[in-house]
Design a protein around this motif. Structure first.
Motif, PDB file in Angstrom:
ATOM      1  N   LYS A  64      -5.450   2.162   5.397  1.00 29.84           N
ATOM      2  CA  LYS A  64      -5.555   2.004   3.944  1.00 29.84           C
ATOM      3  C   LYS A  64      -6.528   3.000   3.315  1.00 29.84           C
TER       4      LYS A  64
ATOM      5  N   ARG B 275     -17.163 -10.076   3.333  1.00 28.67           N
ATOM      6  CA  ARG B 275     -17.328  -8.754   3.939  1.00 28.67           C
ATOM      7  C   ARG B 275     -18.561  -8.027   3.401  1.00 28.67           C
TER       8      ARG B 275
ATOM      9  N   TYR C 157      -3.287  -3.838  -8.586  1.00 33.35           N
ATOM     10  CA  TYR C 157      -3.340  -3.667  -7.127  1.00 33.35           C
ATOM     11  C   TYR C 157      -4.444  -2.676  -6.754  1.00 33.35           C
TER      12      TYR C 157
ATOM     13  N   THR D 245     -13.175 -11.248   3.807  1.00 35.94           N
ATOM     14  CA  THR D 245     -12.639 -11.206   2.445  1.00 35.94           C
ATOM     15  C   THR D 245     -13.773 -10.892   1.492  1.00 35.94           C
ATOM     16  N   GLY D 246     -13.384 -10.362   0.324  1.00 38.55           N
ATOM     17  CA  GLY D 246     -14.385 -10.080  -0.701  1.00 38.55           C
ATOM     18  C   GLY D 246     -14.325 -11.099  -1.823  1.00 38.55           C
TER      19      GLY D 246
ATOM     20  N   ALA E   6       0.822  -1.215   0.000  1.00 41.11           N
ATOM     21  CA  ALA E   6       0.000   0.000   0.000  1.00 41.11           C
ATOM     22  C   ALA E   6       0.857   1.268   0.000  1.00 41.11           C
TER      23      ALA E   6
ATOM     24  N   CYS F 283      -2.186  -1.094  12.435  1.00 44.14           N
ATOM     25  CA  CYS F 283      -0.881  -0.578  12.008  1.00 44.14           C
ATOM     26  C   CYS F 283      -1.026   0.016  10.611  1.00 44.14           C
TER      27      CYS F 283
ATOM     28  N   GLY G  72      -2.766  -8.622   3.685  1.00 45.21           N
ATOM     29  CA  GLY G  72      -1.638  -9.497   3.968  1.00 45.21           C
ATOM     30  C   GLY G  72      -1.166  -9.423   5.413  1.00 45.21           C
ATOM     31  N   VAL G  73      -1.162  -8.215   6.003  1.00 48.04           N
ATOM     32  CA  VAL G  73      -0.720  -8.090   7.394  1.00 48.04           C
ATOM     33  C   VAL G  73      -1.654  -8.897   8.294  1.00 48.04           C
TER      34      VAL G  73
ATOM     35  N   HIS H 294       3.523   0.851  14.262  1.00 47.74           N
ATOM     36  CA  HIS H 294       4.052   1.148  12.932  1.00 47.74           C
ATOM     37  C   HIS H 294       5.336   0.337  12.748  1.00 47.74           C
ATOM     38  N   ALA H 295       5.400  -0.432  11.673  1.00 49.88           N
ATOM     39  CA  ALA H 295       6.599  -1.233  11.376  1.00 49.88           C
ATOM     40  C   ALA H 295       6.987  -2.114  12.572  1.00 49.88           C
TER      41      ALA H 295
ATOM     42  N   ARG I 161       5.218  -7.480   5.619  1.00 52.51           N
ATOM     43  CA  ARG I 161       3.925  -7.541   6.288  1.00 52.51           C
ATOM     44  C   ARG I 161       3.950  -8.557   7.433  1.00 52.51           C
TER      45      ARG I 161
ATOM     46  N   ARG J 103      -9.772 -16.069  -2.137  1.00 50.68           N
ATOM     47  CA  ARG J 103      -9.117 -15.778  -0.855  1.00 50.68           C
ATOM     48  C   ARG J 103      -9.743 -16.595   0.274  1.00 50.68           C
TER      49      ARG J 103
HETATM   50  N1  LIG Z   1       2.548   0.550   9.532  1.00 48.79           N
HETATM   51  C1  LIG Z   1       3.148  -0.513   8.989  1.00 48.79           C
HETATM   52  O1  LIG Z   1       4.198  -0.921   9.405  1.00 48.79           O
HETATM   53  C2  LIG Z   1       2.471  -1.211   7.854  1.00 48.79           C
HETATM   54  C3  LIG Z   1       3.070  -2.274   7.193  1.00 48.79           C
HETATM   55  C4  LIG Z   1       2.380  -2.937   6.199  1.00 48.79           C
HETATM   56  C5  LIG Z   1       1.122  -2.474   5.862  1.00 48.79           C
HETATM   57  N2  LIG Z   1       0.594  -1.408   6.498  1.00 48.79           N
HETATM   58  C6  LIG Z   1      -0.715  -0.860   6.160  1.00 48.79           C
HETATM   59  O2  LIG Z   1      -1.748  -1.770   6.470  1.00 48.79           O
HETATM   60  C7  LIG Z   1      -2.809  -1.591   5.547  1.00 48.79           C
HETATM   61  C8  LIG Z   1      -3.169  -2.926   4.963  1.00 48.79           C
HETATM   62  O3  LIG Z   1      -2.081  -3.416   4.223  1.00 48.79           O
HETATM   63  P1  LIG Z   1      -2.025  -4.930   3.738  1.00 48.79           P
HETATM   64  O4  LIG Z   1      -0.784  -5.024   2.937  1.00 48.79           O
HETATM   65  O5  LIG Z   1      -2.246  -5.850   4.848  1.00 48.79           O
HETATM   66  O6  LIG Z   1      -3.303  -5.085   2.857  1.00 48.79           O
HETATM   67  P2  LIG Z   1      -3.531  -4.791   1.321  1.00 48.79           P
HETATM   68  O7  LIG Z   1      -2.802  -5.735   0.479  1.00 48.79           O
HETATM   69  O8  LIG Z   1      -3.359  -3.343   1.072  1.00 48.79           O
HETATM   70  O9  LIG Z   1      -5.045  -5.206   1.195  1.00 48.79           O
HETATM   71  C9  LIG Z   1      -6.045  -4.694   2.013  1.00 48.79           C
HETATM   72  C10 LIG Z   1      -7.232  -5.621   2.007  1.00 48.79           C
HETATM   73  O10 LIG Z   1      -8.324  -4.910   2.502  1.00 48.79           O
HETATM   74  C11 LIG Z   1      -9.503  -5.483   1.980  1.00 48.79           C
HETATM   75  N3  LIG Z   1     -10.347  -4.324   1.718  1.00 48.79           N
HETATM   76  C12 LIG Z   1     -10.202  -3.389   0.780  1.00 48.79           C
HETATM   77  N4  LIG Z   1     -11.176  -2.465   0.890  1.00 48.79           N
HETATM   78  C13 LIG Z   1     -11.939  -2.851   1.940  1.00 48.79           C
HETATM   79  C14 LIG Z   1     -13.105  -2.325   2.560  1.00 48.79           C
HETATM   80  N5  LIG Z   1     -13.690  -1.203   2.127  1.00 48.79           N
HETATM   81  N6  LIG Z   1     -13.613  -2.993   3.601  1.00 48.79           N
HETATM   82  C15 LIG Z   1     -13.044  -4.111   4.053  1.00 48.79           C
HETATM   83  N7  LIG Z   1     -11.941  -4.658   3.507  1.00 48.79           N
HETATM   84  C16 LIG Z   1     -11.405  -4.024   2.471  1.00 48.79           C
HETATM   85  C17 LIG Z   1      -9.142  -6.263   0.727  1.00 48.79           C
HETATM   86  O11 LIG Z   1      -9.414  -7.636   0.930  1.00 48.79           O
HETATM   87  P3  LIG Z   1     -10.754  -8.344   0.391  1.00 48.79           P
HETATM   88  O12 LIG Z   1     -11.088  -7.718  -0.923  1.00 48.79           O
HETATM   89  O13 LIG Z   1     -10.401  -9.791   0.274  1.00 48.79           O
HETATM   90  O14 LIG Z   1     -11.774  -8.076   1.436  1.00 48.79           O
HETATM   91  C18 LIG Z   1      -7.615  -6.142   0.654  1.00 48.79           C
HETATM   92  O15 LIG Z   1      -6.975  -7.376   0.557  1.00 48.79           O
HETATM   93  C19 LIG Z   1      -2.335  -0.555   4.540  1.00 48.79           C
HETATM   94  O16 LIG Z   1      -2.831   0.707   4.901  1.00 48.79           O
HETATM   95  C20 LIG Z   1      -0.841  -0.574   4.696  1.00 48.79           C
HETATM   96  O17 LIG Z   1      -0.244   0.664   4.372  1.00 48.79           O
HETATM   97  C21 LIG Z   1       1.239  -0.780   7.481  1.00 48.79           C
END
Ligand SMILES: NC(=O)c1ccc[n+]([C@@H]2O[C@H](COP(=O)([O-])OP(=O)(O)OC[C@H]3O[C@@H](n4cnc5c(N)ncnc54)[C@H](OP(=O)(O)O)[C@@H]3O)[C@@H](O)[C@H]2O)c1
Length: 373
Positions: A292, A222, A356, A203-204, A42, A289, A183-184, A315-316, A148, A208
């Motif tokens: 999105k 979802r 993506y 999940t949608g 993301a 953490c 993924g997280v 965070h991280a 992640r 998955r």
């Molecule tokens: N702070 C940190 O260290 C850190 C590290 C990694 C990631 N992150 C953050 O964590 C967040 C998630 O990242 P990620 O990599 O795990 O996921 P991701 O690959 O960005 O995917 C997010 C998931 O959310 C679901 N989704 C999308 N829109 C949605 C909605 N409106 N309602 C419910 N579910 C929804 C989708 O799954 P389905 O379609 O299957 O439902 C999708 O797989 C991001 O904001 C990323 O920046 C933060």
């Protein structure tokens, strides 16, 4: 790669293209490396959209090379570094850390002067290069999705400690951990399962859902529409999406005998916040953490106090934990499963970016291959 915004404010991915970039000579503590796999996440998408922050502007640099997570091969280690030529390393995020080892500025994201992995060669501070185990059982691609997992490890550590602070005698087997997509959350729920909790995830997509079932996570389709606007309007008029939200809440109630989840993981944001709180039980932990879809959330503080619910933000991860997390991944086989990955060639990055953002990727851990392994 160069990028331009389209007039509508979105990103025109057809403008992403390869171009020359002078990486300069490695500094005293920098190793020359070639990226093998980069992980598409993301934050790369956020950077391309220049939202929620414009990192070119915040770094005061005209051009930057993105790509902060992935696997690189060391070509020339810096003098005095324990790294060896040919080592495969994961890139750690610690552009600038606080005195306790937590990241403040992230390498190849908001840390000025850092050059990411969307390049055939780059130079990286050797302290940020964590070698994968030499005799690993896993593929380079599996290791490339580490970020992640490392994030999940750290968030889970904090969330579990908070839950235990109020529920020291409770048996996790009597409690549910639920998370919203991504993924997280997938990685984090596998830790929750190891800790003895029952686990469920939204999940949608049916593909998955199959992956989740295979790994012992209960999939819940979802809600459609926008849960944030799906409240009863007070006059009894309910939108179509409200019935899905109600169904969703009813499913969680069923899984928890009406008590609500012990821990809810939400990396999405405001759109799901009210529903997340509805799913959470007393003494529950709402943990995040990621942001999105939105950075701001609001809730009724009195209700959270009375229900004794703890909200966790991380965070991280911590620099002191990196070897520990890597070794746990290897020993516990806690690593991205191959069927949860897809790999694009370097020239296919614009398509990857499109897929993506369009939600067209079934696997949770998309990669781009810059150089051959
Ligand atoms: N702070 C940190 O260290 C850190 C590290 C990694 C990631 N992150 C953050 O964590 C967040 C998630 O990242 P990620 O990599 O795990 O996921 P991701 O690959 O960005 O995917 C997010 C998931 O959310 C679901 N989704 C999308 N829109 C949605 C909605 N409106 N309602 C419910 N579910 C929804 C989708 O799954 P389905 O379609 O299957 O439902 C999708 O797989 C991001 O904001 C990323 O920046 C933060």
């Amino acid at each position: 790669m160069d990028r331009q915004l389209d007039p509508g404010g979105g990103v025109d991915f057809s403008q992403l293209r390869r171009m020359p970039f002078d990486i300069g000579e490695p500094g005293d503590h920098e190793s020359l490396v070639e990226p093998i796999y980069g992980s598409w996440e993301a934050n790369v998408d956020h950077a391309l959209r220049r939202s929620p922050i414009d990192i070119c502007r915040s770094r005061r640099e005209k051009q930057i090379v993105l790509g902060n997570f992935g696997l690189v091969r060391v070509l020339r280690p810096s003098d005095g570094s324990p790294l060896r030529e040919g080592d495969f390393c994961m890139v750690m995020p610690f552009g600038r850390s606080d005195p306790y080892g937590y990241a403040e500025l992230v390498f190849a994201y908001d840390m000025p002067g850092t050059i990411g992995l969307l390049a055939e060669r780059t130079r990286i501070n050797s302290d940020l290069l964590l070698p994968i185990p030499r005799d690993t059982r896993f593929s380079l691609g599996q290791w490339a999705a580490y970020a992640r997992y490392f994030t999940a490890w750290d968030n889970w550590r904090c969330a579990l400690a908070c839950w235990r602070a109020q529920m020291p005698e409770a048996d996790p087997a009597d409690h549910l951990v639920f998370g919203w997509g991504g993924g997280v959350v997938f990685a984090e729920l596998l830790l929750a399962k190891r800790a003895g909790f029952r686990v469920a995830m939204s999940t949608g997509s049916e593909i998955r859902a199959q992956l989740l079932r295979k790994h012992g996570i209960d999939p819940i389709m979802r809600p459609t529409g926008d849960p944030a606007t799906s409240e009863d309007n007070g006059a009894g008029a309910r939108t179509e999406s409200l019935s899905h939200v109600d169904d969703f809440a009813a499913r969680i109630a069923e899984l928890t005998s009406g008590r609500g989840a012990a821990i809810v993981i939400d990396n999405i944001g405001e759109k799901l916040h009210a529903l997340s709180l509805k799913l959470l039980g007393r003494q529950g932990v709402l943990t995040t953490c990621g942001w999105k879809l939105d950075m701001r959330i609001s809730h009724l503080r009195g209700q959270e106090c009375i229900n004794r619910r703890l909200h966790v933000h991380t965070h991280a991860w911590r620099s002191l934990d990196i070897e520990r997390i890597r070794d746990f991944s290897e020993e516990a086989e806690w690593i991205a499963p191959p069927e949860s990955q897809v790999t694009y060639d370097f020239d296919e990055v614009p398509q990857l970016a499109r897929d993506y953002v369009g939600g067209n990727l079934a696997p949770y851990f998309p990669l781009y291959r810059v150089n051959e392994p």
